[in-house]
Design a protein around this motif. Structure first.
Motif, short mmCIF file in Angstrom:
data_model
loop_
_atom_site.label_atom_id
_atom_site.label_comp_id
_atom_site.label_asym_id
_atom_site.label_seq_id
_atom_site.Cartn_x
_atom_site.Cartn_y
_atom_site.Cartn_z
N GLU A 202 29.03 15.54 30.08
CA GLU A 202 29.36 14.52 29.08
C GLU A 202 30.43 13.61 29.66
OE1 GLU A 202 29.24 16.85 24.91
OE2 GLU A 202 30.75 17.53 26.33
N TYR A 203 30.17 12.32 29.62
CA TYR A 203 31.11 11.34 30.16
C TYR A 203 31.29 10.19 29.18
CZ TYR A 203 31.03 13.50 34.74
OH TYR A 203 31.18 14.39 35.76
N ASN A 204 32.42 9.53 29.30
CA ASN A 204 32.62 8.27 28.61
C ASN A 204 31.74 7.25 29.31
OD1 ASN A 204 33.50 5.83 27.58
ND2 ASN A 204 35.66 6.35 27.65
N ALA A 205 30.75 6.74 28.61
CA ALA A 205 29.79 5.81 29.21
C ALA A 205 30.38 4.42 29.42
CB ALA A 205 28.55 5.72 28.33
N ARG A 206 31.53 4.16 28.84
CA ARG A 206 32.12 2.84 28.95
C ARG A 206 33.24 2.84 29.99
NH1 ARG A 206 32.92 0.26 23.12
NH2 ARG A 206 33.67 -1.35 24.52
N ASP A 207 33.41 1.71 30.65
CA ASP A 207 34.50 1.58 31.62
C ASP A 207 35.62 0.68 31.11
OD1 ASP A 207 33.34 -0.93 31.83
OD2 ASP A 207 32.73 -0.68 33.92
N ASP A 208 35.51 0.30 29.81
CA ASP A 208 36.50 -0.62 29.24
C ASP A 208 37.19 -0.11 27.99
OD1 ASP A 208 34.25 -0.73 27.61
OD2 ASP A 208 34.38 -2.89 27.29
N ALA A 209 36.85 1.11 27.54
CA ALA A 209 37.44 1.61 26.30
C ALA A 209 37.41 3.14 26.29
CB ALA A 209 36.68 1.08 25.09
N PRO A 210 38.40 3.75 25.66
CA PRO A 210 38.38 5.21 25.55
C PRO A 210 37.25 5.69 24.62
CG PRO A 210 40.34 4.32 24.48
CD PRO A 210 39.60 3.17 25.08
N LEU A 211 36.87 6.93 24.80
CA LEU A 211 35.89 7.61 23.97
C LEU A 211 36.64 8.57 23.07
CD1 LEU A 211 33.05 8.74 23.22
CD2 LEU A 211 33.22 10.15 25.29
N HIS A 212 36.39 8.51 21.77
CA HIS A 212 37.05 9.38 20.79
C HIS A 212 35.96 10.18 20.09
CE1 HIS A 212 39.98 9.60 17.10
NE2 HIS A 212 39.69 10.79 17.58
N LEU A 213 36.03 11.51 20.22
CA LEU A 213 34.99 12.35 19.63
C LEU A 213 35.57 13.63 19.05
CD1 LEU A 213 34.36 14.91 21.74
CD2 LEU A 213 33.27 13.08 23.03
N TYR A 214 34.79 14.26 18.21
CA TYR A 214 35.08 15.58 17.68
C TYR A 214 33.98 16.51 18.17
CZ TYR A 214 38.30 13.30 14.49
OH TYR A 214 39.33 12.56 13.97
N GLN A 215 34.36 17.71 18.58
CA GLN A 215 33.36 18.68 19.00
C GLN A 215 33.57 19.97 18.22
OE1 GLN A 215 32.55 20.17 23.21
NE2 GLN A 215 31.14 18.47 22.89
N THR B 273 39.34 9.00 28.77
CA THR B 273 39.56 7.68 29.35
C THR B 273 38.25 7.09 29.88
OG1 THR B 273 40.16 8.58 31.51
CG2 THR B 273 41.96 8.19 29.97
N PRO B 274 38.18 5.77 30.04
CA PRO B 274 36.97 5.12 30.51
C PRO B 274 36.44 5.71 31.82
CG PRO B 274 38.50 3.47 29.70
CD PRO B 274 39.24 4.79 29.71
N GLY B 275 35.13 5.94 31.85
CA GLY B 275 34.46 6.42 33.05
C GLY B 275 34.68 7.89 33.39
N GLN B 276 35.46 8.60 32.62
CA GLN B 276 35.77 10.01 32.91
C GLN B 276 34.99 10.94 31.98
OE1 GLN B 276 37.93 11.02 35.49
NE2 GLN B 276 37.64 8.85 35.99
N GLY B 277 35.05 12.24 32.28
CA GLY B 277 34.37 13.19 31.41
C GLY B 277 34.27 14.57 31.99
N PHE B 278 33.41 15.37 31.38
CA PHE B 278 33.21 16.77 31.74
C PHE B 278 32.00 16.86 32.66
CE2 PHE B 278 35.12 16.64 27.53
CZ PHE B 278 36.20 17.51 27.67
N GLY B 279 32.21 17.35 33.88
CA GLY B 279 31.11 17.56 34.81
C GLY B 279 30.16 18.63 34.30
N THR B 280 29.08 18.85 35.01
CA THR B 280 28.07 19.81 34.60
C THR B 280 28.68 21.21 34.45
OG1 THR B 280 26.38 18.50 35.71
CG2 THR B 280 25.81 20.77 35.16
N HIS B 281 28.43 21.80 33.28
CA HIS B 281 28.96 23.13 32.98
C HIS B 281 28.00 23.84 32.02
CE1 HIS B 281 30.46 20.43 29.84
NE2 HIS B 281 30.48 21.48 29.03
#
Length: 141
Positions: free
Chosen positions: A103-116, A49-57
Motif C-alpha cells: 500500500e502506497y500513497n499514490a500521490r506525489d503532491d499530498a499526504p494520504l490520510h487513512l484509517y485501518q 507522506t507523498p510517494g511513500q508507503g508499506f512495501g509488500t508484506h
C-alpha cells in the motif's frame, strides 16, 4: 475494562514517512489495557507522506478494512489485484489462508490520510478476497 479513550490518549508513532495513532497495542506501541476488543484487533489512523508507503508484506486469517479520508492508496496484492482507493472509499481485504500486499500513497503532491481496522476471523482457512466500495461522499470535501 474501559475500551473508550480520547483520541489524544492513543499510542503514537512517527517514522518520518508515516505518522500513526494506535487505538490498541500495535508494532512498537504496547499498552496492557488496550490489546483489542473481542475480534477487533487494530484501529489505526495513518498519515503517509507523498510517494511513500508499506512495501509488500503478508497477512493471514484477518479481515482488513481501510477507509481513505483524504488522498489515494495504490494497492497491489498476490491475487493480482491492482487498484487505487480514493477519499471516501473502503477497501475490504479478507486475508484468509494468506495474502501479500503493498500500500502506497499514490500521490506525489499530498499526504494520504487513512484509517485501518483489523478484525480476526472466527473461521480460519477461508480463501483470500478483495473488495472496494464507496458508501457516500467524504465529509467536507
Amino acid at each position: 475494562m474501559n475500551i473508550l479513550r480520547a483520541a489524544n490518549d492513543r499510542g503514537y508513532a512517527h517514522y518520518g514517512w508515516l505518522t500513526s495513532w494506535h487505538s490498541f497495542s500495535f508494532a512498537d506501541y504496547y499498552h496492557p489495557d488496550f490489546m483489542g476488543f473481542s475480534a477487533l484487533r487494530v484501529i489505526n489512523e495513518d498519515i503517509i507522506t507523498p510517494g511513500q508507503g508499506f512495501g509488500t508484506h503478508p497477512h493471514k486469517d484477518m479481515e482488513i478494512l481501510t477507509y481513505v479520508r483524504s488522498g489515494t492508496v495504490a494497492h497491489r496484492d498476490s491475487m493480482g489485484n491492482q487498484a487505487q482507493i480514493h477519499a471516501g472509499e473502503f477497501q475490504i481485504m479478507g486475508a484468509g489462508t494468506g495474502i501479500r500486499h503493498s500500500e502506497y500513497n499514490a500521490r506525489d503532491d499530498a499526504p494520504l490520510h487513512l484509517y485501518q481496522i483489523w478484525i480476526t476471523l472466527a473461521q480460519t482457512g477461508l480463501p483470500p478476497r478483495y473488495e472496494q466500495r464507496r458508501f457516500g461522499a467524504p465529509e467536507g470535501r
